[in-house]
Design an enzyme around this catalytic site. Sequence first.
Site, PDB file in Angstrom:
ATOM      1  N   ARG A  29      34.133  30.129  -8.814  1.00 30.02           N
ATOM      2  CA  ARG A  29      33.827  31.188 -10.167  1.00 30.02           C
ATOM      3  C   ARG A  29      31.813  30.466 -10.353  1.00 30.02           C
ATOM      4  O   ARG A  29      31.793  29.667 -11.804  1.00 30.02           O
ATOM      5  CB  ARG A  29      34.179  30.634 -11.793  1.00 30.02           C
ATOM      6  CG  ARG A  29      34.321  31.395 -12.958  1.00 30.02           C
ATOM      7  CD  ARG A  29      34.875  31.328 -13.692  1.00 30.02           C
ATOM      8  NE  ARG A  29      35.089  32.328 -14.736  1.00 30.02           N
ATOM      9  CZ  ARG A  29      34.750  32.097 -16.072  1.00 30.02           C
ATOM     10  NH1 ARG A  29      34.460  30.943 -16.483  1.00 30.02           N
ATOM     11  NH2 ARG A  29      35.190  32.912 -16.768  1.00 30.02           N
ATOM     12  N   LYS A  75      37.790  24.324 -27.831  1.00 37.83           N
ATOM     13  CA  LYS A  75      38.777  24.052 -26.402  1.00 37.83           C
ATOM     14  C   LYS A  75      37.742  24.329 -25.163  1.00 37.83           C
ATOM     15  O   LYS A  75      37.343  23.742 -24.642  1.00 37.83           O
ATOM     16  CB  LYS A  75      38.866  25.195 -26.508  1.00 37.83           C
ATOM     17  CG  LYS A  75      39.723  26.725 -25.211  1.00 37.83           C
ATOM     18  CD  LYS A  75      39.450  27.633 -25.432  1.00 37.83           C
ATOM     19  CE  LYS A  75      40.051  28.744 -23.861  1.00 37.83           C
ATOM     20  NZ  LYS A  75      39.880  29.994 -24.259  1.00 37.83           N
ATOM     21  N   ASP A 130      37.578  23.254 -21.422  1.00 40.71           N
ATOM     22  CA  ASP A 130      38.045  23.668 -20.412  1.00 40.71           C
ATOM     23  C   ASP A 130      37.363  23.838 -19.139  1.00 40.71           C
ATOM     24  O   ASP A 130      36.727  22.471 -19.066  1.00 40.71           O
ATOM     25  CB  ASP A 130      37.545  25.692 -20.317  1.00 40.71           C
ATOM     26  CG  ASP A 130      38.576  25.849 -19.637  1.00 40.71           C
ATOM     27  OD1 ASP A 130      39.415  26.436 -19.017  1.00 40.71           O
ATOM     28  OD2 ASP A 130      38.358  27.770 -20.065  1.00 40.71           O
ATOM     29  N   ASN A 143      37.792  25.229 -15.165  1.00 37.55           N
ATOM     30  CA  ASN A 143      37.413  26.397 -14.573  1.00 37.55           C
ATOM     31  C   ASN A 143      37.483  26.529 -12.907  1.00 37.55           C
ATOM     32  O   ASN A 143      37.732  27.590 -12.161  1.00 37.55           O
ATOM     33  CB  ASN A 143      36.852  27.470 -15.027  1.00 37.55           C
ATOM     34  CG  ASN A 143      37.180  28.154 -16.364  1.00 37.55           C
ATOM     35  OD1 ASN A 143      38.562  28.709 -16.250  1.00 37.55           O
ATOM     36  ND2 ASN A 143      36.581  28.084 -17.406  1.00 37.55           N
ATOM     37  N   ASP A 175      46.049  32.146 -18.670  1.00 39.99           N
ATOM     38  CA  ASP A 175      45.006  32.871 -18.844  1.00 39.99           C
ATOM     39  C   ASP A 175      45.561  34.880 -19.156  1.00 39.99           C
ATOM     40  O   ASP A 175      45.213  35.345 -19.071  1.00 39.99           O
ATOM     41  CB  ASP A 175      43.877  33.273 -17.697  1.00 39.99           C
ATOM     42  CG  ASP A 175      42.971  32.265 -18.300  1.00 39.99           C
ATOM     43  OD1 ASP A 175      42.974  31.765 -19.068  1.00 39.99           O
ATOM     44  OD2 ASP A 175      42.195  31.788 -17.125  1.00 39.99           O
TER      45      ASP A 175
HETATM   46  C1  GLA Z   1      39.049  30.220 -19.283  1.00 41.02           C
HETATM   47  C2  GLA Z   1      39.989  30.203 -19.771  1.00 41.02           C
HETATM   48  C3  GLA Z   1      40.015  31.430 -21.199  1.00 41.02           C
HETATM   49  C4  GLA Z   1      38.152  31.097 -21.399  1.00 41.02           C
HETATM   50  C5  GLA Z   1      37.204  31.782 -19.837  1.00 41.02           C
HETATM   51  C6  GLA Z   1      35.856  31.652 -20.369  1.00 41.02           C
HETATM   52  O1  GLA Z   1      39.478  31.590 -17.851  1.00 41.02           O
HETATM   53  O2  GLA Z   1      41.145  30.475 -19.648  1.00 41.02           O
HETATM   54  O3  GLA Z   1      40.101  31.653 -21.868  1.00 41.02           O
HETATM   55  O4  GLA Z   1      37.857  30.678 -22.158  1.00 41.02           O
HETATM   56  O5  GLA Z   1      37.652  30.939 -18.967  1.00 41.02           O
HETATM   57  O6  GLA Z   1      35.181  31.647 -19.040  1.00 41.02           O
END
Ligand code: GLA
Length: 970
Positions: A679, A712, A714, A716, A784
């Site tokens: 990503r 939140k 994250d 990724n 997700d």
């Molecule tokens: C991830 C999270 C999503 C969102 C995106 C934002 O994929 O799981 O819920 O927050 O990042 O980029």
Amino acid sequence: MNRSILALSLLPLGLCLAQISAPNEAGVAMGHLHFKVRDIEAHRKLWVEVLGGAPSKLAGMEMATLPGVVILWEKGEPAGGTVGSVIGHIGFQVRDVKEVLAKARANGIKIASESPAFLEADGEVRVELGENRALAAPVVFHHIHFYDSAVAETKAWYVKTLGATPGRRGNFEAADVPGANLTFAASESPTVGTKGRALDHIGFEVKNLEAFVKKLEAAGVKFDVPFRKIPSLGISLAFLTDPFGTYIELTEGLDTPPQAGPIRYLPEQKIWALSTDRTTYVLGVNEKNELQSIYWGKRLPRLDGVAAAHTASAASSFESPEGMTAEEYPGWGGMRYAEPCLKVTLADGTRDLVLKYVSHEIRGDTLAIRLKDIQYDLFVDLTYRVHAATGIVRKEARVVNATGQTVTVESAQSGVWNLPPGEGYRLSYLAGRWAGETQLVQEPVHRGIKVLESRRGDTSHELNPWFAIDYEGRADEEHGVVWFGALAWSGNWRLAVEQTPNQLVRVVGGYNPFDFGYQLQPGESLETPPFYGGFTDQGFGEASRLMHRFQRDAILPRRSASRLRPILYNSWEATTFNVNEEGQRQLAEKAAKIGAELFVMDDGWFGARDNDRAGLGDWVVNPKKFPNGLQPLIARVKELGMNFGLWVEPEMVNPDSDLYRAHPDWAIHFPGHPRSEGRNQLVLNMARDEVKEHIFGVLDKLLSENDIRFLKWDMNRPVSEPGWPALPAAEQKKFWVKYVTNVYDIFDRLRARHPELEIEACSGGGARVDMGILTRVEQVWTSDNTDAFDRLRIQEGFSYAYAPKVMMAWVTDVPNMNGRSTPLEFRFLAAMMGSLGIGANLNHWSEGDFALAAKMVSYYKSIRATVAEGGLYRLRSPREGGLTANQYVSADGKQSVVFVFQHAQQFNRPAPAVYLRGLDENALYRVQPIDNKLLERPQVASGSWLANHGLRFGLRGDFDSSSVLLEKVQ
Ligand code: GLA
């Protein structure tokens, strides 16, 4: 136990006793007995061997505990009045008199009378047995006898000084004070062994000892031992000699009979037993001084007959005793070929580690055991902690390098769970992928090793560090023996499920040994993650409920564990990166309208973050999108009655970012090799302390400057190319551990500095869901994938290991990522089975959608506590048949809620009945469906009707759904 031991133990002279009592009307219970004996050893044998007490020491005195009883022994140089054989009669209350008589008979002890039951020892001392089935303690004293030649005076003194109630009992004088029933008998014609003034020592337990002592002091009584508190025993005491020369020990009464600690050590067998109301875990030291697993299963109320640890014998030169033995924490050394718990290379090249028992310590619910290599000063400190309410045991290990030289640790496991040897076990685990996490997989345990692991630096979508094992696939939701466990680590982990050729079945868990190589410098130590294990004989449903309860009681952050999760709105699916003040404000207003309590702005608010190609790492508010910073938006959100939360992804960096331009070396990499992007982002080396401090600093600033109550957090992409060029090659592998401990450290410090902050762990959905992160966050992002039908399976698997309360579930728009459209009601009901969130684009909603959503949110609020804190019953699995059904029963049993989901309609084929669980069969429940889909509509139904006849739903069409609320009728 032979006759001489009992004779010795009963004859020692000057035996004095106080009483153990169940709480009387005054709520006073006696918590201990005092014996003054000549032969401590003989006495200890009686109590420890016959009654199964756990011996220990207190302030230099010998001591033993039985459930509900603490016994102290002091050597009995006769104190005042103790002359020769003084006590003629002691009373025991036991659970089963017949059993004790049989045991006595088998041990050659003379029985003076069967009914009433009296044991006799040498014609001198008689032991009276009385049955008491009501009490938990196996032995209960509840009265004292005085043998006194001056009955009238003694009684008068007690009545006057202690405010005792005078009376008679049978032919005897009596007086009762709270917690003690006193019977006075003149001993001019002494019963057996009572010669004149017989009793020198009594123990009283009173409710408020301090006040009581003051009363006695006011009456002119002098104390031998003034009032003092002994916190380690949970008592206070004061000792005096009464005007008749009777020595009295006063002890502060307890409101409930004290329980012995959950851990007992039996020194003769060299075993430890960790027991709760449900379970017992036994380990021991064998004749080679090595630690062995002995038992893990249903509670053993008694430890009689529990075998001591013994090394097995090998049948050939291709086998070894150690390889045939269920070892508790084997190092890689000797002829060991199964998966070890610890593997090291010592500085001189030695790669053989033989760990032997050194010492142990029991502190409350914790057992610490120290092991050491037979030659080198390499220690392992094992810690076991047992959770009373669930029986879940926590194991962890600490490797201590006292060798004076560097030690390379190649594998450090938290421990091993040994199952009873055998074949035919079945393993359950959670497997998945991005947007398809936590799918339950069940397969036989085969010979060899099945590895569940992550090599990705995170917990992973692909496998989760949880397991359950049942026997021959016999367990179902409600029945059968299930062992289960979970590792608390958010980085590279591994569970090795092994069936050895000799039918040992073991689950070894800890750091993934893959690419491990942790260098321990002299004096350093390495702690493993905690590894939890539990047992039930009531199937997978109970196994899950125990995990859920354990997480709520002992894992989730204490300050918020008892709070219900707020209903959250998250803007991600509505706006993706296109966030700005005005757009977020509008969404916040709409979210408030349907009852949201927390408004979370997701990705896109910072740096040059217009898409996923830039900005990660630059945690400053984007001035174009938020020209006045976040304050105006936060103020509006607050005005609307919601808290404000924000998305961050602190461990990552886009190469197109100011952070990367300033510190390209902060991204993990091997120089000269490409840095793989996922990503469009790289992973920061969180193992480096300066990176950790930078991230802590920017987040702390953000939280200090804005009223942000929720993050939140994250992650990724997984880790790749884990190079740390700033360190010498041999030290770089520390990365895997230090990355995670540093991330944990940031969570911990942010939480400490911002006590109102709550956190959701997210990693592209559910790649960071484990018991380690759950000690630091309130909730996790499950997946997700928010397609409500896919979610039924993801959430089902999740619920095997993790509490509904931490499981975030959003209602989002359709058609979703599958192109599937489920009705809004279905989406709401699916999301309500965890902690509800809404992630839809509210700008596209119709008035009808808003009305339905408001109704659903208000329904959710009425059942939220039951879903979050209650017991979950999986009634019908989405993996089988065409109907999914779940039920939750509140902790107090007063409320229950049922959710049903039809998958696809087969024409003219009704949905199967749904049989409820966890209800009181004799109680009545008011049946309140949210719609008119119940075929029969009883207003009130009994628990047994609901369990045995069930609820029948007339569901129609694909993805039809319903819910019923049940409330117990008083
Ligand atoms: C991830 C999270 C999503 C969102 C995106 C934002 O994929 O799981 O819920 O927050 O990042 O980029």
